[in-house]
Design a protein around this motif. Structure first.
Motif, PDB file in Angstrom:
ATOM      1  N   UNK A   1       0.914  -1.127   0.139  1.00 28.09           N
ATOM      2  CA  UNK A   1      -0.156  -0.078   0.067  1.00 28.09           C
ATOM      3  C   UNK A   1       0.813   1.135   0.033  1.00 28.09           C
ATOM      4  N   UNK A   2       0.703   2.068  -1.050  1.00 24.20           N
ATOM      5  CA  UNK A   2       1.228   3.347  -1.122  1.00 24.20           C
ATOM      6  C   UNK A   2       0.034   4.452  -1.413  1.00 24.20           C
ATOM      7  N   UNK A   3      -0.005   5.419  -0.915  1.00 28.31           N
ATOM      8  CA  UNK A   3      -1.193   6.455  -1.247  1.00 28.31           C
ATOM      9  C   UNK A   3      -0.970   6.839  -2.550  1.00 28.31           C
ATOM     10  N   UNK A   4      -2.212   6.558  -3.451  1.00 30.21           N
ATOM     11  CA  UNK A   4      -2.130   7.087  -4.690  1.00 30.21           C
ATOM     12  C   UNK A   4      -3.481   8.143  -4.888  1.00 30.21           C
ATOM     13  N   UNK A   5      -3.542   8.758  -6.033  1.00 37.30           N
ATOM     14  CA  UNK A   5      -4.538   9.490  -6.576  1.00 37.30           C
ATOM     15  C   UNK A   5      -5.581   8.236  -7.375  1.00 37.30           C
ATOM     16  N   UNK A   6      -6.669   7.874  -6.575  1.00 36.45           N
ATOM     17  CA  UNK A   6      -7.441   6.677  -7.318  1.00 36.45           C
ATOM     18  C   UNK A   6      -8.422   7.284  -8.675  1.00 36.45           C
ATOM     19  N   UNK A   7      -8.426   7.043  -9.514  1.00 36.31           N
ATOM     20  CA  UNK A   7      -9.477   7.328 -10.359  1.00 36.31           C
ATOM     21  C   UNK A   7     -11.038   6.290 -10.214  1.00 36.31           C
ATOM     22  N   UNK A   8     -11.776   6.877  -9.558  1.00 40.10           N
ATOM     23  CA  UNK A   8     -13.045   6.387  -9.004  1.00 40.10           C
ATOM     24  C   UNK A   8     -14.133   6.479 -10.057  1.00 40.10           C
ATOM     25  N   UNK A   9     -14.535   5.488 -10.952  1.00 38.62           N
ATOM     26  CA  UNK A   9     -15.467   5.249 -12.015  1.00 38.62           C
ATOM     27  C   UNK A   9     -16.701   4.893 -11.420  1.00 38.62           C
ATOM     28  N   UNK A  10     -18.064   5.584 -11.805  1.00 38.69           N
ATOM     29  CA  UNK A  10     -19.312   5.530 -11.375  1.00 38.69           C
ATOM     30  C   UNK A  10     -20.216   5.053 -12.548  1.00 38.69           C
ATOM     31  N   UNK A  11     -20.293   4.127 -13.040  1.00 38.51           N
ATOM     32  CA  UNK A  11     -20.772   3.775 -14.363  1.00 38.51           C
ATOM     33  C   UNK A  11     -22.395   3.793 -14.067  1.00 38.51           C
ATOM     34  N   UNK A  12     -22.949   3.801 -12.736  1.00 35.19           N
ATOM     35  CA  UNK A  12     -24.137   4.044 -12.701  1.00 35.19           C
ATOM     36  C   UNK A  12     -24.829   5.324 -12.969  1.00 35.19           C
ATOM     37  N   UNK A  13     -23.984   6.284 -12.814  1.00 35.29           N
ATOM     38  CA  UNK A  13     -24.272   7.686 -13.349  1.00 35.29           C
ATOM     39  C   UNK A  13     -24.425   7.694 -14.775  1.00 35.29           C
ATOM     40  N   UNK A  14     -23.659   7.062 -15.957  1.00 35.50           N
ATOM     41  CA  UNK A  14     -23.735   7.191 -17.117  1.00 35.50           C
ATOM     42  C   UNK A  14     -25.036   6.202 -17.297  1.00 35.50           C
ATOM     43  N   UNK A  15     -25.211   5.134 -16.959  1.00 36.01           N
ATOM     44  CA  UNK A  15     -26.240   4.387 -17.166  1.00 36.01           C
ATOM     45  C   UNK A  15     -27.372   5.006 -16.790  1.00 36.01           C
ATOM     46  N   UNK A  16     -27.783   5.901 -15.751  1.00 32.12           N
ATOM     47  CA  UNK A  16     -28.923   6.589 -15.315  1.00 32.12           C
ATOM     48  C   UNK A  16     -29.000   7.908 -16.082  1.00 32.12           C
ATOM     49  N   UNK A  17     -27.923   8.315 -16.669  1.00 30.74           N
ATOM     50  CA  UNK A  17     -28.262   9.726 -17.290  1.00 30.74           C
ATOM     51  C   UNK A  17     -28.022   9.446 -18.992  1.00 30.74           C
ATOM     52  N   UNK A  18     -27.599   8.373 -19.391  1.00 29.88           N
ATOM     53  CA  UNK A  18     -27.832   7.618 -20.572  1.00 29.88           C
ATOM     54  C   UNK A  18     -26.651   8.531 -21.229  1.00 29.88           C
ATOM     55  N   UNK A  19     -25.514   8.261 -20.489  1.00 31.71           N
ATOM     56  CA  UNK A  19     -24.217   8.942 -21.225  1.00 31.71           C
ATOM     57  C   UNK A  19     -23.198   8.349 -21.567  1.00 31.71           C
ATOM     58  N   UNK A  20     -22.192   8.440 -22.099  1.00 28.80           N
ATOM     59  CA  UNK A  20     -21.056   7.875 -22.640  1.00 28.80           C
ATOM     60  C   UNK A  20     -20.141   7.364 -21.179  1.00 28.80           C
ATOM     61  N   UNK A  21     -19.900   6.061 -21.223  1.00 32.60           N
ATOM     62  CA  UNK A  21     -19.064   5.819 -20.083  1.00 32.60           C
ATOM     63  C   UNK A  21     -17.704   6.229 -20.149  1.00 32.60           C
ATOM     64  N   UNK A  22     -17.029   6.186 -18.971  1.00 30.28           N
ATOM     65  CA  UNK A  22     -15.534   6.480 -18.994  1.00 30.28           C
ATOM     66  C   UNK A  22     -14.833   5.418 -19.529  1.00 30.28           C
ATOM     67  N   UNK A  23     -13.710   5.712 -19.893  1.00 31.46           N
ATOM     68  CA  UNK A  23     -12.813   4.689 -20.442  1.00 31.46           C
ATOM     69  C   UNK A  23     -11.744   4.277 -19.734  1.00 31.46           C
ATOM     70  N   UNK A  24     -12.269   3.134 -19.054  1.00 28.37           N
ATOM     71  CA  UNK A  24     -11.595   2.542 -17.806  1.00 28.37           C
ATOM     72  C   UNK A  24     -10.140   1.858 -18.314  1.00 28.37           C
ATOM     73  N   UNK A  25     -10.486   1.464 -19.663  1.00 27.55           N
ATOM     74  CA  UNK A  25      -9.277   0.528 -20.210  1.00 27.55           C
ATOM     75  C   UNK A  25      -7.995   1.346 -20.320  1.00 27.55           C
ATOM     76  N   UNK A  26      -8.219   2.748 -20.899  1.00 25.83           N
ATOM     77  CA  UNK A  26      -7.340   3.651 -20.971  1.00 25.83           C
ATOM     78  C   UNK A  26      -6.491   3.870 -19.541  1.00 25.83           C
TER      79      UNK A  26
END
Ligand SMILES: [Zn+2]
Length: 405
Positions: A277-302
């Motif tokens: 464990x070392x502190x990092x800045x985590x990218x937290x993805x919230x796909x429920x928001x894109x689902x519920x607003x019918x928006x493009x999903x974040x690019x987790x792969x990238x």
């Protein structure tokens, strides 16, 4: 509440430990033919079933997979009212702007403490039945000194990870003088809220708070000892992710619209495996928001290919993502965001722990909190393979069985 005596979980189909370097599955650290001993609310032993120590009680996992409980690092549970009509209108074609937050603010201010508490209790129970053993809860629908403080006071009855989000949106009464509102957030509101909060968060987005206001608010929070998290780059590109990295935020959340520079900035903070464990800045993805607003999903792969640390969370809130289901988010991440099931499960457990800078949850190893779920399925793959199915048969929280004896 903690369990008394020892408890052995055995006949496990697959044990996901999230101990990198152990067993199979890379960071998932999968063990076969394993058993797990719980004592005093903690994992006391993990090893081959044939070597299992004697215990006072036993849970037969019946060949089901055992995983660490989900760590939902982003949820807005203290509110009143619902926005089902707004959801229906959006599904009929109206765009999401974030403006509906003010609707919930009105309902929340009008609600009693007991009404707010009952909603948190109901949603916390819902989440627990779906495997969530750790949840972060934000304020942000009060937006007065008294209403933010009581939101956090109620949140603190349910979790250690409370987040002051006085800068969720500029409330209507300050619409023409946002500088005054920011001054109030940094002054009396923060002073009253801070004793109940572990974190501070800002909605850094066009229509909410610009980067200068966001930086000022987060710096004030840091100055009184709160950790930093940021709602960033949800509705369009913007400076929120870079601001989070600059301030050493534990997490930047949403990350839907990222430039190459944003990805590089996140990756430069490092990749967290809970075993090292070392502190990092985590990218937290919230796909429920894109689902519920019918928006493009974040690019987790990238993000993953660049080496950033990724978490998944629900963003449970009455406007843009009214789900408390981490299994649903795992399924979305696999189907819509090209994460592997292993990456999604890691992100929903150890990733969430990293986003909350916690080493006691999100993994199953000696000394970790005995927070785990037993699936009605032989492997973690089924969480994405069987979407919408109630696969969580049993949940242990602090070693205590939650679903049935
Ligand atoms: Zn949020």
């Amino acid at each position: 509440m903690r369990s008394s005596g020892s408890l052995l979980v055995d006949n496990i189909g697959e044990l996901v430990t999230n101990s990198f370097g152990e067993g199979e599955g890379g960071p998932l650290g999968i063990r076969r033919d394993a058993a797990l001993l719980v004592e005093d609310g903690e994992v006391a032993w993990v090893g081959p079933a044939r070597d299992a120590p004697a215990a006072d009680r036993r849970i037969d996992a019946e060949g089901g997979a055992v995983l660490p409980g989900f760590v939902d690092s982003h949820a807005h549970l203290v509110f009143a009212g619902d926005r089902a009509a707004e959801f229906a209108a959006r599904m009929a074609g109206e765009p999401y702007t974030g403006g509906g937050i003010r609707t919930t603010v009105g309902a929340t201010r009008a609600a009693s403490d007991d009404e707010l508490r009952a909603t948190v209790r109901r949603l916390r129970g819902e989440a627990m039945r779906q495997g969530t053993t750790t949840i972060e809860i934000k304020s942000g629908y009060g937006l007065t000194v008294a209403d933010e403080a009581r939101s956090l006071r109620i949140a603190a009855e349910f979790t250690e990870d409370t987040t002051f989000l006085g800068a969720h949106v500029v409330p209507a009464e300050y619409a023409d003088r946002p500088d005054d509102y920011v001054g109030m957030v940094c002054g009396p509101m923060l002073a009253t809220a801070a004793p109940y909060a572990r974190w501070i968060d800002v909605f850094c987005e066009r229509g909410a708070f610009d980067v200068d206001h966001a930086r000022a608010i987060l710096a004030c929070g840091q100055a009184v000892g709160l950790g930093v998290r940021v709602h960033a780059n949800q509705l369009g590109p913007g400076p929120g992710v870079q601001l989070g990295v600059e301030l050493g935020a534990a997490s930047v959340d949403h990350c839907t619209h990222l430039t190459d520079a944003d990805i590089d900035a996140l990756a430069s903070t490092g990749t967290t495996w809970v075993s090292g464990f070392e502190p990092t800045t985590v990218a937290t993805l919230l796909p429920g928001a894109e689902f519920s607003t019918r928006s493009p999903y974040p690019d987790a792969r990238r993000l993953l290919d660049a080496g950033a640390t990724v978490a998944l969370a629900t963003d449970c809130n009455p406007g843009s993502s009214y789900t408390s289901s981490m299994p649903f988010c795992v399924a979305l991440a696999v189907r819509e965001m090209r994460m592997t099931p292993a990456e999604a499960v890691w992100a929903a457990t150890a990733g969430g722990a990293a986003a909350l800078r916690r080493t006691d949850v999100g993994r199953l190893a000696r000394g970790a909190r005995a927070d785990l779920m037993i699936l009605d399925a032989p492997s973690h793959l089924h969480l994405a393979y069987r979407p919408g199915v109630p696969l969580i048969r049993q949940v242990l929280h602090n070693g205590v069985p939650q679903c049935r004896p």
